[in-house]
Design a protein around this motif. Sequence first.
Motif, PDB file in Angstrom:
ATOM      1  N   THR A  13     -42.593  45.629 -51.719  1.00 17.48           N
ATOM      2  CA  THR A  13     -43.258  47.240 -51.306  1.00 17.48           C
ATOM      3  C   THR A  13     -42.593  47.871 -50.403  1.00 17.48           C
ATOM      4  O   THR A  13     -42.530  49.062 -50.336  1.00 17.48           O
ATOM      5  N   ALA A  14     -42.068  46.963 -49.524  1.00 19.03           N
ATOM      6  CA  ALA A  14     -41.232  47.937 -48.373  1.00 19.03           C
ATOM      7  C   ALA A  14     -40.079  48.383 -48.868  1.00 19.03           C
ATOM      8  O   ALA A  14     -39.765  49.409 -48.216  1.00 19.03           O
ATOM      9  N   LEU A  15     -39.640  48.062 -49.816  1.00 20.22           N
ATOM     10  CA  LEU A  15     -38.483  48.796 -50.601  1.00 20.22           C
ATOM     11  C   LEU A  15     -38.989  50.203 -51.353  1.00 20.22           C
ATOM     12  O   LEU A  15     -38.045  50.674 -51.657  1.00 20.22           O
ATOM     13  N   ARG A  16     -40.196  50.048 -51.661  1.00 21.29           N
ATOM     14  CA  ARG A  16     -40.622  51.358 -52.507  1.00 21.29           C
ATOM     15  C   ARG A  16     -40.583  52.513 -51.531  1.00 21.29           C
ATOM     16  O   ARG A  16     -41.547  52.782 -50.858  1.00 21.29           O
ATOM     17  N   TYR A  36     -50.348  53.942 -37.781  1.00 25.08           N
ATOM     18  CA  TYR A  36     -49.467  54.819 -38.308  1.00 25.08           C
ATOM     19  C   TYR A  36     -47.986  54.222 -37.657  1.00 25.08           C
ATOM     20  O   TYR A  36     -46.994  54.669 -38.066  1.00 25.08           O
ATOM     21  N   ALA A  37     -48.215  53.143 -36.826  1.00 24.13           N
ATOM     22  CA  ALA A  37     -46.925  52.742 -36.124  1.00 24.13           C
ATOM     23  C   ALA A  37     -45.669  52.219 -36.953  1.00 24.13           C
ATOM     24  O   ALA A  37     -46.052  51.790 -37.912  1.00 24.13           O
ATOM     25  N   GLY A  38     -44.520  52.578 -36.219  1.00 25.96           N
ATOM     26  CA  GLY A  38     -43.342  51.953 -37.027  1.00 25.96           C
ATOM     27  C   GLY A  38     -43.224  50.581 -36.306  1.00 25.96           C
ATOM     28  O   GLY A  38     -43.372  49.573 -36.847  1.00 25.96           O
ATOM     29  N   VAL A  39     -42.867  50.612 -35.161  1.00 23.98           N
ATOM     30  CA  VAL A  39     -42.717  49.101 -34.540  1.00 23.98           C
ATOM     31  C   VAL A  39     -43.589  48.911 -33.206  1.00 23.98           C
ATOM     32  O   VAL A  39     -43.988  47.809 -33.424  1.00 23.98           O
ATOM     33  N   PHE A  40     -43.729  49.688 -32.399  1.00 22.98           N
ATOM     34  CA  PHE A  40     -44.971  49.527 -31.498  1.00 22.98           C
ATOM     35  C   PHE A  40     -46.386  50.286 -32.092  1.00 22.98           C
ATOM     36  O   PHE A  40     -46.596  51.315 -31.992  1.00 22.98           O
ATOM     37  N   ILE A  41     -47.428  49.282 -31.989  1.00 24.82           N
ATOM     38  CA  ILE A  41     -48.695  49.729 -32.477  1.00 24.82           C
ATOM     39  C   ILE A  41     -49.375  50.323 -31.252  1.00 24.82           C
ATOM     40  O   ILE A  41     -50.517  50.974 -31.394  1.00 24.82           O
ATOM     41  N   LEU A  42     -48.748  50.327 -30.031  1.00 24.97           N
ATOM     42  CA  LEU A  42     -48.976  51.030 -28.787  1.00 24.97           C
ATOM     43  C   LEU A  42     -49.656  52.227 -29.050  1.00 24.97           C
ATOM     44  O   LEU A  42     -50.530  52.973 -28.566  1.00 24.97           O
ATOM     45  N   TRP A  43     -48.804  53.183 -29.853  1.00 26.76           N
ATOM     46  CA  TRP A  43     -49.173  54.420 -30.185  1.00 26.76           C
ATOM     47  C   TRP A  43     -50.360  54.738 -30.726  1.00 26.76           C
ATOM     48  O   TRP A  43     -51.106  55.564 -30.502  1.00 26.76           O
ATOM     49  N   ASP A  44     -50.737  53.858 -31.664  1.00 25.30           N
ATOM     50  CA  ASP A  44     -52.063  53.887 -32.367  1.00 25.30           C
ATOM     51  C   ASP A  44     -53.311  53.642 -31.560  1.00 25.30           C
ATOM     52  O   ASP A  44     -54.195  54.287 -31.644  1.00 25.30           O
ATOM     53  N   ARG A  45     -53.062  52.554 -30.482  1.00 29.80           N
ATOM     54  CA  ARG A  45     -53.936  52.333 -29.518  1.00 29.80           C
ATOM     55  C   ARG A  45     -54.231  53.428 -28.511  1.00 29.80           C
ATOM     56  O   ARG A  45     -55.076  53.763 -28.103  1.00 29.80           O
ATOM     57  N   ILE A  46     -53.039  54.319 -28.210  1.00 29.49           N
ATOM     58  CA  ILE A  46     -52.997  55.215 -27.168  1.00 29.49           C
ATOM     59  C   ILE A  46     -53.797  56.612 -28.014  1.00 29.49           C
ATOM     60  O   ILE A  46     -54.600  57.137 -27.265  1.00 29.49           O
ATOM     61  N   PHE A  47     -53.420  56.831 -29.058  1.00 26.12           N
ATOM     62  CA  PHE A  47     -53.906  58.105 -29.742  1.00 26.12           C
ATOM     63  C   PHE A  47     -55.009  57.803 -30.744  1.00 26.12           C
ATOM     64  O   PHE A  47     -55.174  58.621 -31.592  1.00 26.12           O
ATOM     65  N   LEU A  88     -32.470  50.871 -37.208  1.00 23.93           N
ATOM     66  CA  LEU A  88     -33.289  49.817 -36.546  1.00 23.93           C
ATOM     67  C   LEU A  88     -34.737  49.638 -36.940  1.00 23.93           C
ATOM     68  O   LEU A  88     -35.480  48.441 -36.885  1.00 23.93           O
ATOM     69  N   ASN A  89     -35.196  50.804 -36.691  1.00 25.21           N
ATOM     70  CA  ASN A  89     -36.870  51.101 -36.716  1.00 25.21           C
ATOM     71  C   ASN A  89     -37.413  50.726 -38.320  1.00 25.21           C
ATOM     72  O   ASN A  89     -38.231  49.876 -38.485  1.00 25.21           O
ATOM     73  N   LEU A  90     -36.299  51.109 -39.358  1.00 26.98           N
ATOM     74  CA  LEU A  90     -36.740  50.832 -40.781  1.00 26.98           C
ATOM     75  C   LEU A  90     -36.426  49.380 -40.994  1.00 26.98           C
ATOM     76  O   LEU A  90     -37.200  48.695 -41.763  1.00 26.98           O
ATOM     77  N   VAL A  91     -35.397  48.788 -40.490  1.00 24.89           N
ATOM     78  CA  VAL A  91     -35.240  47.294 -40.672  1.00 24.89           C
ATOM     79  C   VAL A  91     -36.501  46.512 -40.236  1.00 24.89           C
ATOM     80  O   VAL A  91     -36.868  45.502 -40.675  1.00 24.89           O
ATOM     81  N   TYR A  92     -36.784  46.905 -38.917  1.00 23.32           N
ATOM     82  CA  TYR A  92     -38.043  46.055 -38.241  1.00 23.32           C
ATOM     83  C   TYR A  92     -39.194  46.178 -39.197  1.00 23.32           C
ATOM     84  O   TYR A  92     -40.159  45.166 -39.465  1.00 23.32           O
ATOM     85  N   GLN A  93     -39.350  47.193 -39.909  1.00 21.87           N
ATOM     86  CA  GLN A  93     -40.677  47.513 -40.906  1.00 21.87           C
ATOM     87  C   GLN A  93     -40.665  46.686 -42.028  1.00 21.87           C
ATOM     88  O   GLN A  93     -41.855  46.691 -42.711  1.00 21.87           O
ATOM     89  N   PRO A 130     -27.713  49.825 -40.121  1.00 22.72           N
ATOM     90  CA  PRO A 130     -28.535  48.542 -39.927  1.00 22.72           C
ATOM     91  C   PRO A 130     -29.292  48.289 -41.239  1.00 22.72           C
ATOM     92  O   PRO A 130     -29.351  46.959 -41.605  1.00 22.72           O
ATOM     93  N   VAL A 131     -29.569  49.297 -42.170  1.00 21.82           N
ATOM     94  CA  VAL A 131     -30.225  48.874 -43.528  1.00 21.82           C
ATOM     95  C   VAL A 131     -29.149  48.278 -44.401  1.00 21.82           C
ATOM     96  O   VAL A 131     -29.529  47.473 -45.135  1.00 21.82           O
ATOM     97  N   ALA A 132     -28.168  48.789 -44.307  1.00 20.89           N
ATOM     98  CA  ALA A 132     -26.935  48.289 -45.080  1.00 20.89           C
ATOM     99  C   ALA A 132     -26.805  46.904 -45.032  1.00 20.89           C
ATOM    100  O   ALA A 132     -26.534  46.003 -45.840  1.00 20.89           O
ATOM    101  N   LEU A 133     -26.751  46.570 -43.620  1.00 16.50           N
ATOM    102  CA  LEU A 133     -26.340  45.126 -43.207  1.00 16.50           C
ATOM    103  C   LEU A 133     -27.618  44.228 -43.468  1.00 16.50           C
ATOM    104  O   LEU A 133     -27.234  43.140 -43.630  1.00 16.50           O
ATOM    105  N   ALA A 134     -28.760  44.791 -43.455  1.00 19.02           N
ATOM    106  CA  ALA A 134     -29.931  44.008 -43.651  1.00 19.02           C
ATOM    107  C   ALA A 134     -30.166  43.713 -45.095  1.00 19.02           C
ATOM    108  O   ALA A 134     -31.048  42.862 -45.444  1.00 19.02           O
TER     109      ALA A 134
END
Lengths: 300, 134
Positions: free
Chosen positions: A122-125, A203-214, A158-163, A6-10
């Motif tokens: 910065t995303a590519l750093r 710290y989330a990647g795709v879902f900020i839900l984890w930060d809200r939960i933890f 896919l996770n990295l592409v989203y970010q 996915p990263v190469a395609l994106a």
Amino acid sequence: MHLPDPVALATPFFIGLVVAEMIYARFWGRGRYEPRDTAASLLMGFGSVVSGALFAFVFLDIAKALQPFRVADLGWSWAALAACFVIDDFIYYWWHRASHRVRWLWADHVNHHSSQHYNLSTALRQSWSGHLTPGLFFRAPLVLLGFPIPMIVFVHGLNLVYQFWIHTEAIGKLPRAIEALMNTPSHHRVHHATNPDYLDSNYAGVFILWDRIFGTFVPECDENSVRYGIVHNLATFNVLKIAFHEWIGMFADLAKAKSLRDAFCYVFAPPGWSPDGSRDTSDSLKAQWVSYRSAQSRLG
Amino acid sequence: MNPFYLLGSLAGVALLVALCAALFGTKGARIAAPRNFESYLALTLPGFRARSMTLGAEAKAALAENDVDGAIHLVVVCGDGLVSRRLSRPLQRAVARNGAVLSLHLSDFTMPRADLVFADPAAATQWEKKLWAL
């Protein structure tokens, strides 16, 4: 099954969006670019691609070694893909949290935070040394659960592409429903901040839900505008220094450690730990500001 | 890895950086006035109040003494931003003065040296003494 990267395609879209954001920032003022910073970010990304290609075998070998111990064969289905994506993102949250709280992992991850700018470059750093940390083992559960290895690699891509797109000042806050569930530019600006109130959060990647939960979620506050970078910002755009400065610092500390405990803490304690407390960690910085504000409010 | 892919990528990086330079220029930041780096330090250090400050003649570096704890902070321009360090004996390997130029040699991998050009040698000497006293 062979899946595309996915990263190469994106990547062509990444480049196009960087150009678009540069133009937008220049003429509409939302966002900042600085040529040397941009050069450093892009070269770090280039180095990361090279490093990733050279050392991809490390994760694959670990995964293949673990695969015989898997508890199931989940195979290829849309449900398995969706589950793999969500669990990978959950794992990403914990890897990312550990990368800010364990110096060994921070030595690799700090590079991504080392820019005082926040834009799509910065995303590519990205780091060059992920294969030198135990971070790879965070994805072991996916292998042991029985997801196919190519699926694990694909969903992580896919996770990295989203970010990528969340690394921008050009987009303000999104509708509440999106901000509630997803990682967004607003949430990730907070994550990249050096403001004491924002340190070690989101710290989330795709879902900020984890930060809200933890309990690691902090919303962006208009009254507390974000300053980007790291606590001790780098005074260089030299990519070799950027890539290895924290590793060198860690090994220099290890060389003068006076005890096994000190050596252990130099590697596994939070960044900034020192035996005599003379350096600041995120926690000590936050505590200093809480103490100062309490004193100010008592005086006021 | 395909070497043409690598070369093409580097060429792409160069083009993007050239575009960035064309759009945003290459002139680095300057510290316009002492209050600029004072306010910068106030954002990063709880309760910071400058007891004394000096701005280098080239507006690229500055020193400030914190009235709260007497610590001396170095602020330097890096690109269009500022970078600061709290000076201490472990960090500061040596201080050398040549006329009105004070050179700080630091145990800092990304900032091994910082030079401040003072308006006159007397000011440089005054700060040299303060730094040696750390």
